[in-house]
Design a protein around this motif. Sequence first.
Motif, PDB file in Angstrom:
ATOM      1  N   GLN A  90       0.695  -1.140  -0.126  1.00  0.00           N
ATOM      2  CA  GLN A  90       0.190  -0.046  -0.069  1.00  0.00           C
ATOM      3  C   GLN A  90       0.863   1.271  -0.158  1.00  0.00           C
ATOM      4  N   LEU A  91       0.747   2.159  -0.984  1.00  0.00           N
ATOM      5  CA  LEU A  91       1.208   3.434  -1.280  1.00  0.00           C
ATOM      6  C   LEU A  91       0.359   4.542  -0.520  1.00  0.00           C
ATOM      7  N   ARG A  92       0.776   5.228   0.748  1.00  0.00           N
ATOM      8  CA  ARG A  92      -0.255   6.164   1.308  1.00  0.00           C
ATOM      9  C   ARG A  92       0.487   7.606   0.953  1.00  0.00           C
ATOM     10  N   VAL A  93      -0.385   8.509   0.961  1.00  0.00           N
ATOM     11  CA  VAL A  93       0.178  10.114   0.473  1.00  0.00           C
ATOM     12  C   VAL A  93      -0.491  10.877   1.634  1.00  0.00           C
ATOM     13  N   PHE A  94       0.408  11.819   2.282  1.00  0.00           N
ATOM     14  CA  PHE A  94      -0.087  12.721   3.096  1.00  0.00           C
ATOM     15  C   PHE A  94       0.321  14.042   2.883  1.00  0.00           C
ATOM     16  N   SER A  95      -0.420  15.061   3.402  1.00  0.00           N
ATOM     17  CA  SER A  95      -0.039  16.292   2.969  1.00  0.00           C
ATOM     18  C   SER A  95       0.786  16.585   3.945  1.00  0.00           C
ATOM     19  N   LEU A  96       1.999  17.436   4.021  1.00  0.00           N
ATOM     20  CA  LEU A  96       2.884  17.714   5.095  1.00  0.00           C
ATOM     21  C   LEU A  96       2.591  19.389   5.264  1.00  0.00           C
ATOM     22  N   LEU A  97       1.618  20.029   4.655  1.00  0.00           N
ATOM     23  CA  LEU A  97       1.515  21.356   5.235  1.00  0.00           C
ATOM     24  C   LEU A  97       0.867  21.129   6.692  1.00  0.00           C
ATOM     25  N   GLU A  98       1.049  22.159   7.442  1.00  0.00           N
ATOM     26  CA  GLU A  98       0.650  22.224   8.814  1.00  0.00           C
ATOM     27  C   GLU A  98      -0.683  22.646   9.055  1.00  0.00           C
ATOM     28  N   GLU A  99      -1.219  23.537   8.084  1.00  0.00           N
ATOM     29  CA  GLU A  99      -2.657  23.972   7.972  1.00  0.00           C
ATOM     30  C   GLU A  99      -3.277  22.785   7.556  1.00  0.00           C
ATOM     31  N   HIS A 100      -2.817  21.907   6.785  1.00  0.00           N
ATOM     32  CA  HIS A 100      -3.816  20.687   6.379  1.00  0.00           C
ATOM     33  C   HIS A 100      -3.613  19.628   7.445  1.00  0.00           C
ATOM     34  N   HIS A 101      -2.933  19.823   8.569  1.00  0.00           N
ATOM     35  CA  HIS A 101      -3.034  18.987   9.668  1.00  0.00           C
ATOM     36  C   HIS A 101      -2.358  17.704   9.391  1.00  0.00           C
ATOM     37  N   PHE A 102      -1.748  17.588   8.451  1.00  0.00           N
ATOM     38  CA  PHE A 102      -0.921  16.264   7.804  1.00  0.00           C
ATOM     39  C   PHE A 102      -1.970  15.220   7.552  1.00  0.00           C
ATOM     40  N   ARG A 103      -3.052  15.678   6.960  1.00  0.00           N
ATOM     41  CA  ARG A 103      -4.210  14.724   6.401  1.00  0.00           C
ATOM     42  C   ARG A 103      -3.864  13.897   5.355  1.00  0.00           C
ATOM     43  N   PRO A 104      -4.165  12.671   5.282  1.00  0.00           N
ATOM     44  CA  PRO A 104      -4.128  11.785   3.999  1.00  0.00           C
ATOM     45  C   PRO A 104      -4.852  12.449   3.046  1.00  0.00           C
ATOM     46  N   VAL A 105      -3.863  11.922   1.842  1.00  0.00           N
ATOM     47  CA  VAL A 105      -4.515  12.680   0.396  1.00  0.00           C
ATOM     48  C   VAL A 105      -4.974  11.349  -0.573  1.00  0.00           C
ATOM     49  N   CYS A 106      -4.391  10.114  -0.431  1.00  0.00           N
ATOM     50  CA  CYS A 106      -4.924   9.043  -1.099  1.00  0.00           C
ATOM     51  C   CYS A 106      -4.158   7.834  -0.557  1.00  0.00           C
ATOM     52  N   GLN A 107      -4.582   6.517  -1.346  1.00  0.00           N
ATOM     53  CA  GLN A 107      -4.104   5.560  -0.936  1.00  0.00           C
ATOM     54  C   GLN A 107      -4.065   4.691  -2.130  1.00  0.00           C
ATOM     55  N   ILE A 108      -2.800   4.023  -2.609  1.00  0.00           N
ATOM     56  CA  ILE A 108      -3.052   3.174  -3.621  1.00  0.00           C
ATOM     57  C   ILE A 108      -2.481   1.891  -3.638  1.00  0.00           C
ATOM     58  N   ASP A 109      -3.319   0.918  -3.802  1.00  0.00           N
ATOM     59  CA  ASP A 109      -2.866  -0.434  -3.689  1.00  0.00           C
ATOM     60  C   ASP A 109      -2.072  -1.166  -5.110  1.00  0.00           C
ATOM     61  N   LEU A 110      -0.878  -0.965  -4.821  1.00  0.00           N
ATOM     62  CA  LEU A 110       0.194  -1.196  -5.884  1.00  0.00           C
ATOM     63  C   LEU A 110      -0.089  -2.716  -6.499  1.00  0.00           C
ATOM     64  N   GLN A 111      -0.321  -3.589  -6.016  1.00  0.00           N
ATOM     65  CA  GLN A 111      -0.455  -4.881  -6.635  1.00  0.00           C
ATOM     66  C   GLN A 111      -1.730  -5.109  -7.407  1.00  0.00           C
ATOM     67  N   LYS A 112      -2.893  -4.246  -7.030  1.00  0.00           N
ATOM     68  CA  LYS A 112      -4.178  -4.021  -7.700  1.00  0.00           C
ATOM     69  C   LYS A 112      -3.929  -3.359  -8.920  1.00  0.00           C
ATOM     70  N   GLU A 113      -3.478  -2.201  -8.833  1.00  0.00           N
ATOM     71  CA  GLU A 113      -3.142  -1.319  -9.944  1.00  0.00           C
ATOM     72  C   GLU A 113      -2.032  -2.005 -11.107  1.00  0.00           C
ATOM     73  N   ASN A 114      -1.418  -2.518 -10.542  1.00  0.00           N
ATOM     74  CA  ASN A 114      -0.351  -3.298 -11.541  1.00  0.00           C
ATOM     75  C   ASN A 114      -0.986  -4.306 -12.247  1.00  0.00           C
ATOM     76  N   HIS A 115      -1.926  -5.152 -11.475  1.00  0.00           N
ATOM     77  CA  HIS A 115      -2.486  -6.231 -11.973  1.00  0.00           C
ATOM     78  C   HIS A 115      -3.706  -5.836 -13.163  1.00  0.00           C
ATOM     79  N   ASN A 116      -4.234  -4.453 -12.932  1.00  0.00           N
ATOM     80  CA  ASN A 116      -5.073  -4.022 -14.007  1.00  0.00           C
ATOM     81  C   ASN A 116      -4.390  -3.544 -15.026  1.00  0.00           C
ATOM     82  N   PHE A 117      -3.256  -2.944 -15.149  1.00  0.00           N
ATOM     83  CA  PHE A 117      -2.384  -2.307 -16.039  1.00  0.00           C
ATOM     84  C   PHE A 117      -2.021  -3.444 -16.947  1.00  0.00           C
ATOM     85  N   LEU A 118      -1.327  -4.531 -16.283  1.00  0.00           N
ATOM     86  CA  LEU A 118      -0.992  -5.789 -17.161  1.00  0.00           C
ATOM     87  C   LEU A 118      -2.216  -6.408 -17.806  1.00  0.00           C
TER      88      LEU A 118
END
Length: 826
Positions: A226-254
């Motif tokens: 799982q790839l998880r992305v978070f905002s590092l801006l303090e005004e965003h309170h370090f909130r999550p941005v998105c989550q990527i299931d790498l195995q699923k996305e790679n399988h869909n691509f192939l």
Amino acid sequence: MMEALHNTPCLTVIRERRSTVSSCPVSHVQISCSCQYCAFPLNGNDLCIWSISNPTEEPIILKGHHQPITAVTLSYGMNPCLVCSASPDYVILWKMDECKSSLLEGRLPRGRVIGTLLGMVAHLEFHPDGKKVAACARNKILILSVECEDVLAELAGHLGSVNAAKFCPWQDNLLVSISEDRTFKVWNYHAESLVFQSAVLSAFPLLKMYIDAEKKQLVTGCADGQLRVFSLLEEHHFRPVCQIDLQKENHNFLQKFQESGQLDKSGLATSEIKNVSWKNSAKDKDTVIMDSSFPVLYIHKFKQSLVETEISFFGHPRLLWVGSSSGFILINMENCEVEASLNFSDYDNLSIMLVGSCALASNVDKKVYCLLTSMFSNQVSLIEFDALTLMRSQHQGVQAHRSVIGLSIVSSEPLLSTSPLCMEASKKSISLKTIGVKNTVKDQPLVFHKKVKSSGYSAAPRMKMFSPKTNIKKTIEPSKVKKNIQSGIMKEYPLKSSAPNIPWKQLSVASKPTAVSCIQYSGDGKKLACGLSDKSILLFSSDFSGEPSVFAGHDGTVNGLGWSHDSNWVVSSAEDNILKIWSVKNADPVLVMGKGMFSKPVRFPQFYYMDTFILLSSGAEFHILKYSLDDAKDDLKRYKQKSWCKSVQKFQMDTAVEITGLSAVNDFYSYLVLAVGSNRTLEVFDLNLNCSVATIPDVHPRAAHQICQNKGSAFSTQASEAYNLFATTAIGDGLKLWDMRTLRCVRKFEGHVNRCQPCGIAISPCGRFIACGSEDRSAYIYDIHSNTYLQKLSGHTQTVINVAFNPSSPQLTTATLDGKLQIFVS
């Protein structure tokens, strides 16, 4: 030391440049690769340096550690190049130019000890200025000075071993760390204090991390892929941005790659690439591990200036190489999709098929160099591959099902005589015009014969009531001037205004909780139409003053509304399988189309082609209807219906059972109609060519419930390319922004909650913001150029099911399941 040089390429895509075998395991230690060198432990306590540019150059062996090396890092973009290595006894800094000089003079290279007896060091990281090094030792992070043996700061607080730490590039005093305790922490290492601590993110430990200085985001990689992305801006309170299931996305691509025909039944690709492991036909048993896990072992940015990828409305995308035990995938961080996939087991010329640790450099002569260590043996190898060749060969397959026609929402071709839109072109259109005016009786006096004296019409008036003064200078009050300007000349929409986020008004649409099923502003921004679950339609003024007009007559929940371009008519559909058109000046419907015309429920009604047609869907078809409306008042003939409507043509989606979303532009002439169906496919129909011209499969994991185009408004001006953007949303998958020219997703937005209710979306007239409803009793506003939400509008009493922007002013209206409207202004 046994080393082999592989200078003859076996394939056009990838080749192995160097390889060696260590006497000690090197599978789970930090190794490093830069534009000039790659560094790794050899035979336990020796540090081996390979040259990237010259594969025939003899390796540099650096000795100084007495215990096995556990972490190695290279300085990036620094001159001279620095190398830092760590073992339980020492942390040593090496200067590459001094080491080379010593070897040329026949002397043994010597490094500088900057740390002693720190214990097991799992990760080393240089500060961007090259004057400090962060060492992750057990559950602590130690900031070491490069100049002398000195601990500048000690950060303790993680409950497990710290796996990685990185300095914040845009704020000198911040450092971010990840740990086996499955959390990340943000530190102020100057003050040795904790700034932020995340919650437990996963059931698996966080292994690797990357800081995106451009977007100010943290990317973490987990052992479960799982790839998880978070905002590092303090005004965003370090909130999550998105989550990527790498195995699923790679399988869909192939899977798209295989379905496009680039792979034959034997698994051999036309571009000499074999796709084996994802089909469970691996060459050896070790590669089967890929099917059950996709641990993130490395994250690295791919230099976009060297990427010849297609340019969307937003320019080049952000691309990240993500390394795992079985290969590398190239992730587009804008839309969370895979751009290229490299699987080691697909190539017979590689000596390592399953990787224990890896490092990558991607800006060396437009090549990508990877340093790999084997998971189950002591082998180390350096491979080189051409990323552009890999991407081209795979994109030819993935894009094969997409049309190569240059599509555009704004029409640039003349209307063809074979187009259904040209059906009535030779005739004078009478749509939206009153055809009964000529039959109305002219008002006349009761007695009108001039010969009858008593009528008073035979003589002129004999007295003057008053004599007006004509020499008075006329003045108009400023308020009236402003009113006249507003009524006669359209004001420009403030393109630089902030998103509407200030609560202005809140009201209920009914005395008891009643769901608002759809809302839409008129084109002039003066009225708001609301369709309700109680079978009625309400028309509010945009300032929400006074009582709304009530239109009643449907026998089911109103499921769709559409305004005419001149804002005088409203078309509606309901669950009673009836379509009605209303005049805003009259509560009675002007046109009623009964159940006999459509076999399935009517959805998504709207005026189309500058009010020339009506567009709607029924089942898996959408219909184009020609119509004429008569709202003339004639009490003697009021029961005679002069409005009419007839079908021009209907279009069928290929494999869909039902159309779940339909959209077209009415504010200007456009030939394209977008439809998304229950088969999760989006289909583009060109009504000028009278056929379907493109399809996008698997738009969302579930069927999209809305298509929202960037239509702008009469009060704003946008670049013509901007009208090619459209958004789709589906339950459980957030919303996606697409570019019509490439038929590709260019942005993916996550953050709002949408698990079971079909929450609506809307694009602002300026084209800068996207608003969407949410099940957490809030509405979210996204900046179209960012991946994270800009505003969270709280204070609602129930799920926000619909949102709408006012086309003439920065005003947003939200509607909830319990019948509350809330208006926000900027």
